[in-house]
Motif scaffolding. Structure first.
Motif, PDB file in Angstrom:
ATOM      1  N   VAL A 493       3.003 -16.392 -17.223  1.00 23.57           N
ATOM      2  CA  VAL A 493       2.249 -17.193 -16.433  1.00 23.57           C
ATOM      3  C   VAL A 493       2.513 -17.116 -14.762  1.00 23.57           C
ATOM      4  O   VAL A 493       1.639 -16.775 -14.242  1.00 23.57           O
ATOM      5  CB  VAL A 493       2.107 -18.541 -16.603  1.00 23.57           C
ATOM      6  CG1 VAL A 493       1.380 -19.403 -15.576  1.00 23.57           C
ATOM      7  CG2 VAL A 493       1.649 -18.879 -18.146  1.00 23.57           C
ATOM      8  N   ASP A 494       3.761 -16.809 -14.678  1.00 17.60           N
ATOM      9  CA  ASP A 494       4.260 -16.722 -13.343  1.00 17.60           C
ATOM     10  C   ASP A 494       3.722 -15.186 -12.778  1.00 17.60           C
ATOM     11  O   ASP A 494       3.326 -15.052 -11.644  1.00 17.60           O
ATOM     12  CB  ASP A 494       5.629 -16.790 -13.073  1.00 17.60           C
ATOM     13  CG  ASP A 494       6.361 -18.497 -13.105  1.00 17.60           C
ATOM     14  OD1 ASP A 494       5.367 -19.109 -13.004  1.00 17.60           O
ATOM     15  OD2 ASP A 494       7.445 -18.568 -13.546  1.00 17.60           O
ATOM     16  N   LEU A 495       3.769 -14.183 -13.649  1.00 18.15           N
ATOM     17  CA  LEU A 495       3.524 -12.879 -13.278  1.00 18.15           C
ATOM     18  C   LEU A 495       2.083 -12.850 -13.183  1.00 18.15           C
ATOM     19  O   LEU A 495       1.713 -11.890 -12.354  1.00 18.15           O
ATOM     20  CB  LEU A 495       4.270 -11.896 -14.247  1.00 18.15           C
ATOM     21  CG  LEU A 495       5.807 -11.678 -14.490  1.00 18.15           C
ATOM     22  CD1 LEU A 495       6.089 -10.961 -15.779  1.00 18.15           C
ATOM     23  CD2 LEU A 495       6.241 -11.093 -13.079  1.00 18.15           C
ATOM     24  N   ALA A 496       1.340 -13.487 -13.978  1.00 19.32           N
ATOM     25  CA  ALA A 496      -0.066 -13.248 -13.992  1.00 19.32           C
ATOM     26  C   ALA A 496      -0.548 -14.153 -12.564  1.00 19.32           C
ATOM     27  O   ALA A 496      -1.437 -13.584 -12.079  1.00 19.32           O
ATOM     28  CB  ALA A 496      -0.731 -14.105 -15.027  1.00 19.32           C
ATOM     29  N   LEU A 497       0.296 -15.213 -12.250  1.00 18.68           N
ATOM     30  CA  LEU A 497      -0.166 -15.839 -10.886  1.00 18.68           C
ATOM     31  C   LEU A 497       0.008 -14.861  -9.915  1.00 18.68           C
ATOM     32  O   LEU A 497      -0.640 -14.791  -8.729  1.00 18.68           O
ATOM     33  CB  LEU A 497       0.809 -16.813 -10.717  1.00 18.68           C
ATOM     34  CG  LEU A 497       0.618 -18.203 -11.455  1.00 18.68           C
ATOM     35  CD1 LEU A 497       1.588 -19.317 -11.384  1.00 18.68           C
ATOM     36  CD2 LEU A 497      -0.834 -18.848 -11.179  1.00 18.68           C
ATOM     37  N   VAL A 558      -0.174 -16.781 -24.533  1.00 15.47           N
ATOM     38  CA  VAL A 558       0.199 -18.165 -23.840  1.00 15.47           C
ATOM     39  C   VAL A 558      -0.647 -19.395 -24.383  1.00 15.47           C
ATOM     40  O   VAL A 558      -0.273 -20.351 -24.712  1.00 15.47           O
ATOM     41  CB  VAL A 558       0.606 -17.812 -22.617  1.00 15.47           C
ATOM     42  CG1 VAL A 558       1.240 -19.266 -21.987  1.00 15.47           C
ATOM     43  CG2 VAL A 558       1.494 -16.834 -22.297  1.00 15.47           C
ATOM     44  N   ALA A 559      -1.946 -19.053 -24.053  1.00 11.93           N
ATOM     45  CA  ALA A 559      -2.861 -20.123 -24.122  1.00 11.93           C
ATOM     46  C   ALA A 559      -3.206 -20.815 -25.695  1.00 11.93           C
ATOM     47  O   ALA A 559      -3.252 -21.653 -25.975  1.00 11.93           O
ATOM     48  CB  ALA A 559      -4.185 -19.832 -23.541  1.00 11.93           C
ATOM     49  N   GLN A 570      -2.364 -23.755 -17.242  1.00  9.25           N
ATOM     50  CA  GLN A 570      -1.975 -22.711 -16.323  1.00  9.25           C
ATOM     51  C   GLN A 570      -2.734 -21.409 -16.905  1.00  9.25           C
ATOM     52  O   GLN A 570      -3.613 -20.821 -16.292  1.00  9.25           O
ATOM     53  CB  GLN A 570      -0.863 -22.536 -15.677  1.00  9.25           C
ATOM     54  CG  GLN A 570      -0.198 -23.877 -15.112  1.00  9.25           C
ATOM     55  CD  GLN A 570       1.119 -23.712 -14.573  1.00  9.25           C
ATOM     56  OE1 GLN A 570       2.058 -22.817 -15.238  1.00  9.25           O
ATOM     57  NE2 GLN A 570       1.613 -24.475 -13.584  1.00  9.25           N
ATOM     58  N   ALA A 571      -2.315 -21.134 -18.184  1.00  8.06           N
ATOM     59  CA  ALA A 571      -2.985 -19.585 -18.641  1.00  8.06           C
ATOM     60  C   ALA A 571      -4.412 -19.770 -18.955  1.00  8.06           C
ATOM     61  O   ALA A 571      -5.121 -19.012 -18.627  1.00  8.06           O
ATOM     62  CB  ALA A 571      -2.074 -19.683 -20.063  1.00  8.06           C
ATOM     63  N   LEU A 575      -7.315 -17.395 -17.042  1.00  7.27           N
ATOM     64  CA  LEU A 575      -8.283 -16.921 -18.019  1.00  7.27           C
ATOM     65  C   LEU A 575      -9.687 -16.873 -17.326  1.00  7.27           C
ATOM     66  O   LEU A 575     -10.569 -16.167 -17.204  1.00  7.27           O
ATOM     67  CB  LEU A 575      -8.159 -16.900 -19.296  1.00  7.27           C
ATOM     68  CG  LEU A 575      -6.860 -16.498 -20.347  1.00  7.27           C
ATOM     69  CD1 LEU A 575      -6.645 -16.749 -21.497  1.00  7.27           C
ATOM     70  CD2 LEU A 575      -7.208 -14.956 -20.182  1.00  7.27           C
ATOM     71  N   LYS A 576      -9.977 -18.246 -17.171  1.00  6.48           N
ATOM     72  CA  LYS A 576     -11.334 -18.725 -16.857  1.00  6.48           C
ATOM     73  C   LYS A 576     -11.500 -18.207 -15.524  1.00  6.48           C
ATOM     74  O   LYS A 576     -12.568 -17.884 -15.011  1.00  6.48           O
ATOM     75  CB  LYS A 576     -11.435 -20.190 -16.883  1.00  6.48           C
ATOM     76  CG  LYS A 576     -11.153 -20.681 -18.188  1.00  6.48           C
ATOM     77  CD  LYS A 576     -11.080 -22.475 -18.209  1.00  6.48           C
ATOM     78  CE  LYS A 576     -12.500 -22.942 -17.442  1.00  6.48           C
ATOM     79  NZ  LYS A 576     -12.504 -24.302 -17.192  1.00  6.48           N
TER      80      LYS A 576
END
Length: 722
Positions: A493-497, A558-559, A570-571, A575-576
């Motif tokens: 999640v942190d990397l996706a952020l 993750v989700a 957060q995941a 995605l949304k």
């Protein structure tokens, strides 16, 4: 009386005075009709809004502007708050004249429009644009410039209507298709092949037209006229061109001379392009068929070279084409493992023991190159790390596929414990890859690193973390074991952020340079990042498509597998808000499936028979933390009550207040641990049947570790539409 379209009222007819006097008494006797109450309408073209008159909102010009001989300057986009977040859709096929809520919205033919007369100056400008061949794009001067595109000559056998889409592909689409990673295949090989192969050229034009369709479909509202309105620049016209060129590409492949040594290479390259087109429009089944055909042809060409007894086992095509098929096979395989497709839409990297001759995947083998290098101590570049990970991931898929074919457990997605030692080498290889990549991961925030390279580093690390989790869980039959990877989920999640945040900041700076006049800040969404991260809502990002995988598969893991409520939320929010389709992976579909799983697993416990709701709430939580005291759970003990029944109430109330104060103090000093979802409430995806074009999904959930054919008491089935 009104006209046919109900826009014009008939002029009043003069009435003689005698008739007026004769009807006066009758009119006075009739009660006056009150004004009809209707909702206030705030839409309409700019001219009608300034004149404060009702606008019929006809395209390209409203009736009021036509009658008053004014130039209709267009319709302002509605506020973002008026468009629900879930309405952001990626499927590029535009809606026709039918309402979007009807089931025939995607099948109704476009409305017949009257021809639009352009001013003579516009006509000359438009004809000049069609007659001008596509120009060579200028080299970008910004530091974040992508890999330089190949510059083909202007003497391509291409007509004026196709030239615009070819130029769009060359300048924009090729870079978008490559995703977060530079790709020589898209930037050079495909462009070179357009000079000699008709099928490749038609496929390139089709993808360019499809991207233009997506751009026009994202307008608010689509097809809204403007000061420089172009009658052919609308979503449906681009969509028709895309489908037409796709058909021409398929027909050109049929006429390819099979005796030509270049024919196999052309068919392989066309399979990649057509699979991308099918994924783009949401036809994942046809995309899988295209990949199956390409993999089967690649294995056939390799077999022919082996039978020729060549001195060197060289590949029949260039390495970059092999890499494309490796990534497409990984993409399709991961899609099947997540949603469990039926035959024949299953990618096989190894020949099954009992191949079904009717299945198009029966003769498919591994696409990975025969030249495989061991994992070094340190990767020299992001490209070397990506190639090593693709090879390792494909080997893991082949291992699990072979083991599942020979295992007799009959359990979906779980290998027997005795096979763990055979897979231990892959655990070591995943760890070795992570160590060799650590120094590249640490440099992603260093000065001089471009935004694309930074995103590629983050995405590649997300792949590695996801692969490690899924491979280790292949030997576990309990969903509870995923809790040991909470730190890994948080890292994804942190990397996706980082990736989404950087994209949002660039999009905001481009679309709304002055934040004071930004129209994208009115969407009220729950922030799962603790405040201060407004850009992570991705309000300025437009729907996008790339042929390569990115952040969607790791966030979906993750989700659906992380039971920490905050990390899972957060995941899902990422995605949304991302609104992207990566190959066959769609962020909207994965977000909605994850939301339904979350609702099932986190739904409140129902009270047992004979137990009041208050008593049910006062039970200790599963995490062992102290439950909040309530009036209904106060225990008076064996003490006798005084007169009136409340002599001891004050003492008990003071005791409860002290207990409540102690509870609050404990929560401040030691925050409450996240609630643990028990094993009996956890579910996994058993099967998903969906259609991205029709925007629905039939999702079936069930129990992990259950043998096939066993009655599953946790089976849940629902239909998701959007």
């Amino acid at each position: 009386m009104s006209s046919v379209n109900g826009s014009f009222a008939a002029a009043p007819v003069p009435v003689p005075s005698t008739a007026t006097s004769a009807t006066t008494s009758d009119d006075a006797a009739k009660p006056k009709r009150g004004r009809t109450s209707k909702p206030k309408v705030k839409t309409g073209c700019n001219n009608c809004k300034q004149r404060r008159i009702k606008c019929d909102e006809k395209r390209p010009s409203c009736s009021n502007c036509i009658r008053s001989k004014k130039i209709c300057t267009g319709y302002p986009p509605p506020a973002r708050s008026a468009r629900p977040f879930e309405e952001i859709r990626i499927a590029p096929k535009p809606l026709s004249a039918a309402p979007a809520t009807t089931s025939t919205a995607t099948t109704t033919p476009p409305p017949i429009r009257e021809p639009v007369q352009l001013p003579p100056r516009r006509i000359v400008k438009y004809q000049k644009r069609l007659a001008t061949p596509p120009q060579t794009p200028k080299t970008p001067s910004v530091p974040d410039a992508p890999l330089m595109l190949y510059r083909p000559s202007v003497n391509l056998p291409i007509d004026g209507s196709e030239a615009l889409y070819f130029q769009l592909f060359r300048e924009h689409t090729a870079n978008e298709l490559s995703g977060f990673f530079d790709s020589v295949f898209w930037s050079r090989t495909v462009m070179q092949e357009c000079h000699s192969e008709t099928a490749i050229r038609h496929a390139v034009v089709a993808l360019g037209a499809l991207y233009r369709t997506l751009e026009k479909s994202c307008e608010s509202p689509p097809g809204s006229p403007s000061a420089d309105f172009d009658p052919i620049d609308n979503a449906y016209q681009h969509w028709e061109m895309a489908v037409k060129q796709y058909s021409h590409a398929c027909n050109a492949l049929v006429s390819v001379n099979s005796a030509d040594t270049r024919a196999h290479r052309t068919r392989l390259m066309a399979s990649v392009l057509l699979a991308c087109f099918d994924s783009f429009i949401g036809d994942h089944k046809q995309a899988i068929v295209q990949i199956q055909n390409g993999l089967g042809l690649l294995e056939q060409v390799r077999a022919e070279r082996r039978r020729a007894f060549l001195p060197k086992p060289e590949e029949p095509v260039e390495e970059e084409l092999i890499q494309m098929f490796t990534r497409l096979a990984i993409q399709a395989k991961s899609y099947d493992m997540a949603f469990h497709f039926p035959q024949p839409y299953v990618i096989r990297l190894t020949t099954p023991p009992k191949a079904d001759p009717g299945s198009p995947s029966s003769e498919v083998a591994s696409p990975v190159s025969i030249h495989q290098n061991p994992i070094p101590e340190r990767f020299a570049s992001i490209k070397e790390a990506r190639l090593a990970w693709d090879t390792l991931c494909e080997r893991i898929f082949r291992f699990t596929e072979t083991m599942f074919a020979h295992a007799q457990t009959g359990v979906m997605g779980i290998l027997p414990e005795e096979l763990r030692q055979y897979g231990s080498r892959f655990k070591h290889d995943i760890g070795a890859w992570s160590v060799a990549f650590d120094h590249i991961l640490a440099t992603r925030t260093a000065p001089g690193v471009s935004s694309q390279e930074k995103a590629a580093i983050a995405v590649l690390k997300m792949f590695q973390i996801m692969g490690q989790i899924l491979f280790l869980m292949t030997f576990s039959d309990s969903e509870m074991q995923f809790d040991s990877f909470t730190a890994h989920f948080k890292a994804i999640v942190d990397l996706a952020l980082e990736v989404v945040g950087d994209e949002e900041r660039r999009a905001a700076a481009k679309r709304c340079p002055d934040p004071r006049f930004c129209r994208h800040q009115d969407r009220h969404e729950r922030d799962h990042f603790g405040g201060g991260h407004e850009y992570y809502a991705a309000r300025h990002l437009k729907p996008s498509f790339s042929a390569d995988l990115g952040i969607v598969p790791p966030l979906f893991v993750v989700a659906t597998k992380c039971r920490n409520s905050l990390i899972r939320d957060q995941a899902i929010q990422l995605l949304k808000s991302s609104s992207r389709r990566e190959g066959m992976w769609d962020s909207e579909l994965t977000a909605r499936i994850a939301l339904w799983i979350k609702d099932i697993e986190e739904e409140p416990d129902m009270p047992t028979p004979g137990q009041s709701p208050v008593q049910s709430q006062s039970r200790p939580t599963t995490s062992g933390s102290m439950a909040r005291p309530s009036v209904g759970s106060i225990d008076f003990g064996d003490r006798a009550l005084g007169p009136g029944g409340n002599a001891r109430w004050d003492d008990s109330r003071r005791e409860s207040q002290v207990a409540a104060a102690l509870f609050v103090r404990q929560q401040i000093n030691q925050p409450q641990q996240p609630k643990i979802i028990p094993a009996e409430k956890r579910v996994m995806v058993r099967a998903v049947e969906f259609d991205l074009r029709e925007r629905y999904a039939l999702v079936q959930l069930g129990t992990r570790g259950l043998r096939n054919g066993t009655l599953d008491l946790k089976t849940r089935v629902t239909k998701i539409t959007w």
